[in-house]
Design a protein around this motif. Structure first.
Motif, mmCIF file in Angstrom:
data_model
loop_
_atom_site.group_PDB
_atom_site.id
_atom_site.type_symbol
_atom_site.label_atom_id
_atom_site.label_comp_id
_atom_site.label_asym_id
_atom_site.label_seq_id
_atom_site.Cartn_x
_atom_site.Cartn_y
_atom_site.Cartn_z
ATOM 1 N N GLN A 4 -12.866 -20.499 0.654
ATOM 2 C CA GLN A 4 -12.974 -22.076 0.555
ATOM 3 C C GLN A 4 -11.871 -22.910 -0.019
ATOM 4 N N ALA A 5 -11.704 -22.049 -1.333
ATOM 5 C CA ALA A 5 -10.451 -22.939 -2.341
ATOM 6 C C ALA A 5 -9.004 -22.780 -1.905
ATOM 7 N N ALA A 6 -8.697 -21.419 -1.605
ATOM 8 C CA ALA A 6 -7.507 -20.960 -1.408
ATOM 9 C C ALA A 6 -6.792 -21.161 -0.120
ATOM 10 N N SER A 7 -5.571 -22.218 -0.070
ATOM 11 C CA SER A 7 -4.798 -22.266 1.138
ATOM 12 C C SER A 7 -4.181 -21.351 1.752
ATOM 13 N N ILE A 8 -3.922 -20.311 0.953
ATOM 14 C CA ILE A 8 -3.215 -18.808 1.570
ATOM 15 C C ILE A 8 -3.927 -17.938 0.977
#
Length: 333
Positions: A112-116
């Motif tokens: 959910q929170a990590a863009s990569i």
């Protein structure tokens, strides 16, 4: 796939923030982040959004750290915990609360929170094996950060799903193997080290604590060297190893030198990019931009600390115009 691997470093972690800023300003962005201990915290915050303004936020997180946030008990309290059979000298409750105050909620998952892609390492206490959080997208980022930074015996193990974990640096403080195993073809490693290995000084080690710290430092250096050799042996992987030296490190409970560390990391990473031929062409073609106020502050701060020329907010025209960290001012004629 380009990966950033961030080593452990305890309260020296801010030095990586400056180095990350230098990389991003030169147009070098990760497709994957791997972190251990303090590097895990930096990687987790940057993974939310890989951008300079997120580094500003991360720098403020480090500025807000106080000793009581990490080591809440006084010496008598630590002695009581030792005598009463606790797992550590200090409780981790304040650190858990500190991370939540800065946006790391217990319900945020890697998916959910990590863009990569983000991977955080810890050591499984029972087996002694390296555990990687993030392979399962349902892993919780806050649990991973707490586990990766549970430096025994200062802080207690962190329990996740009935299993207990301690600092990932116990197995390797520079988990390059994790990036290799997950498909990285180019790696920038931000490796925090104590002292200047190119110009070592004759140190005198005396006392139990000094001997213990020296033994731990030596062990961690050998473990990091193992991962470096493993990575260099991979012909299809390009490694950019950026050692971040802290010549006179603050004491392990001293978090007051954040600005100096950020500025040092920025200068050392810029120096690396300046002196490495492989980066000169890429940097020359990178999109030029005016330095933002935060960047100007770090450059001026480091220049003034070392007696170097001040840096303005104008875009740099050529790699040769950069100020290497080791440059000394010429004497006036």
């Amino acid at each position: 796939m380009q990966a950033f691997v961030l080593s452990g470093g305890a309260n020296l972690g801010p030095i990586q923030v400056g180095a990350l800023r230098a990389l991003l300003e030169n147009g070098i962005f990760p497709n994957m982040l791997v972190g251990c201990s303090a590097g895990a915290l930096n990687a987790a915050f940057l993974a939310r959004k890989v951008a300079l303004d997120q580094l500003d936020y991360l720098a403020n997180v480090w500025r807000n750290v106080k000793t009581r946030d990490i080591y809440p008990e006084h010496r008598l309290g630590a002695l009581w915990r030792l005598c009463s059979g606790q797992d550590s000298f200090f409780s981790n409750r304040n650190f858990y609360a500190f991370l939540q105050r800065h946006g790391a909620t217990p319900f945020q998952t890697f998916g959910q929170a990590a863009s990569i892609p983000l991977y955080i390492t810890a050591t499984h206490l029972q087996s002694g094996q390296l555990h990687v959080f993030g392979d399962n997208p349902h892993d919780h980022i806050l649990d991973a950060m707490m586990a990766s930074s549970a430096l025994a015996p200062l802080l207690p193990p962190w329990e996740v799903n009935g299993e207990r974990y301690i600092d990932g640096g116990t197995v390797t403080p520079l988990p390059l193997r994790v990036a290799l195993e997950r498909g990285a073809t180019e790696i920038y490693s931000l490796h925090i080290t104590h002292g200047d290995r190119q110009h070592p000084r004759q140190e005198v080690y005396r006392g139990v604590s000094s001997m213990l710290m020296r033994s731990v430092d030596t062990m961690l250096a050998l473990q990091a060297q193992h991962d470096l050799l493993l990575t260099k042996a991979q012909r299809k992987v390009k490694l950019h190893h950026i050692p971040l030296h802290v010549v006179n490190p603050p004491g392990p409970t001293d978090f007051s030198q954040c600005e100096e560390l950020i500025a040092a990391g920025y200068a050392q990473a810029q120096d690396f990019l300046t002196t490495q031929p492989a980066h000169r062409g890429a940097r020359a073609t990178a999109q030029p931009a005016l330095m933002n106020p935060t960047t100007i502050f770090f450059r001026r701060f480091w220049s003034q600390k070392n007696g170097l020329p001040k840096v303005t907010g104008q875009p740099e025209q050529t790699p040769s115009s950069r100020v290497p960290v080791e440059t000394k001012p010429q004497a006036k004629k």
